[in-house]
Design an enzyme around this catalytic site. Structure first.
Site: not given
Ligand code: XUL
Ligand code: CO
Length: 449
Positions: A104, A107, A310
């Site tokens: 991303h 990131d 998740d």
């Protein structure tokens, strides 16, 4: 190889064979090994993700970070810290020896005080990444923009009630799409981070759907304007962080794309753990995508059967991966996509080398599942019985129905005269389950390489 951050890993990870006692070796993954005439590395196209592995320190709702990631220290000067993070990430990728990586925008690049500063930071780090790519030979599987962390996105990005937030997200995606192109990325991912709702009491579903469709059109238009040759991918997820995410599962996205004339512009990035959160098997999601020509790429993260959230764990089950891989191979394999690990270490896995163990295990599981999938194809374990099961549809009656030569009235006449009198046939589920297991068990020899 210089020592660097991962000083316990002094050599690149190599194939050691299935009986190897060296935990820092691949047991099955041999990049050059031919499987159905294609190199294993080219089948799997494995990518390391920078988000959870390098841009997350192990913090959770209940505790602070436990992982040793000095560049995430809030007291660190942001750009030198970002450069250190990238250097360490490429040290990891080079030692692991997998061909791809993905990230991303946030990131790698510090936010700075404005969009313009964020863009400059990202551009400077993209220059660095280009240098590392040249040195290591690793390239970008996908890029994506983080449209969910900053508080401006609390009510969604494209689906936000405020069009200024839509505009901000558009700016971020435009720039990250161009960064992805500069890095030779083969895909661009849109995961609808907070495109969904927490309550219908404050949500206009009709408007939000129209906004999302407009956004996806703008992204596709910009892709063509700049000549980006990669694939645009949407990643299904049914919930988390919002209670209900619009990109619920593969079929929901597919329907949305068709309704909005976007089905030729986007493919799917399927995540194993998101499939199970949606109440499907991972196999189902991959099979749906392949059957509808929508497969793009895979996030191989698995869930935990006892948890309803998740957990993003590294894959470790050949049983779980063999059938999805079978569908992928049957569908002709990846074109621009691949397998990435956007997975999280467990919070207690706090040795630097744990990141290697996690990736080695995941890569080997994929490699072993690939051998099973290839064997299932070569032995026609499933395709033989499947062809038999549907054989009637290849015969004269099936063809006449599908080609429009029969009506309800002509069919009624045939049934009433006794010409048509179907008999129930076994679906043979247990036999097929055992046949798949037999292939899993008997590919042990093949796994020896
Ligand atoms: C979040 C998730 C993301 C996407 C990319 O659940 O899977 O990392 O893969 O934004
Ligand atoms: Co994902």
């Amino acid at each position: 190889m210089e020592e660097g951050f991962f000083s316990e890993v002094t050599e690149p990870i190599r194939f050691g064979g299935i009986d190897s006692t060296d935990p820092l070796s691949f047991k099955v993954y041999q990049p050059e090994r031919l499987v159905m005439g294609k190199r294993m590395e080219d089948h799997l196209r494995i990518g390391v993700c920078l988000w959870h592995s390098f841009a997350w320190d192990g913090r959770d709702m209940f505790g602070v970070g436990t992982l040793d990631r000095p560049w995430l220290d809030p007291a660190a000067d942001p750009m030198p810290a970002a450069r250190q993070k990238m250097a360490v990430a490429f040290e990891f990728i080079e030692k692991l020896g997998t061909p791809y990586y993905c990230f991303h925008d946030r990131d790698v690049a510090p936010e700075g005080g404005s969009f313009a500063e964020f863009r400059d930071n990202l551009d400077a780090l993209t220059d660095e990444a280009l240098g590392y790519q040249e040195r290591t030979g690793s390239t970008l599987l996908w890029g994506t923009a983080n449209l969910f962390t900053h508080p401006r996105y609390q009510g969604g990005a494209a689906t936000n009630p405020d069009p200024e937030v839509f505009a901000y997200a558009a700016a971020q995606v435009k720039h990250m799409l161009e960064v992805t192109q500069r890095l030779g990325g083969t895909n661009y991912v849109l995961w609808g981070g907070r495109e969904g709702y927490d309550t219908l009491l404050n949500t206009d579903l009709r408007r939000e759907g129209a906004q999302l469709a407009r956004f996806l059109h703008l992204v596709a238009e910009h892709k063509h304007r700049i000549g980006f040759e990669g694939t645009l991918l949407i990643e299904p997820k049914p919930m988390e962080p919002t209670k209900h995410q619009y990109d619920f599962d593969s079929a929901t996205i597919h329907g949305f794309l068709v309704r909005n004339g976007l089905e030729d512009e986007y493919r799917l990035n399927i995540e194993a753990n998101h499939a199970t959160l949606a109440g499907h098997s991972f196999h189902h999601e991959v099979a749906y995508a392949v059957a509808n020509g929508m497969l793009g790429s895979i996030d191989a993260n698995r869930g935990d059967p006892q948890n309803g959230w998740d957990t993003d764990q590294f894959p470790n089950s050949v049983e779980d991966l063999a059938l999805p891989l079978y569908e992928i191979l049957k569908g002709g394999g990846f074109t621009t996509g691949g397998f990435n690990f956007d997975a999280k270490l467990r919070r207690q896995s706090s040795n630097r080398t744990d990141l290697f163990h996690a990736h080695i295990g995941g890569v080997d599981t994929l490699a072993r599942a690939l051998l099973v999938a290839a064997e299932l194809i070569e032995r026609r374990t499933l395709s033989g019985p499947l062809a038999e099961r549907y054989a009637g549809w290849d015969g004269p009656l099936g063809a006449a129905i599908l080609e429009g030569h029969e009506t309800l009235a002509t069919l009624e006449a045939k049934v009433a005269s006794g010409e048509i009198d179907p008999k129930p046939v076994s679906g043979r589920q247990e036999q097929l389950e055992s046949a798949v297991n037999q292939v899993i068990w008997t590919t042990d020899q093949a796994a020896r390489g």
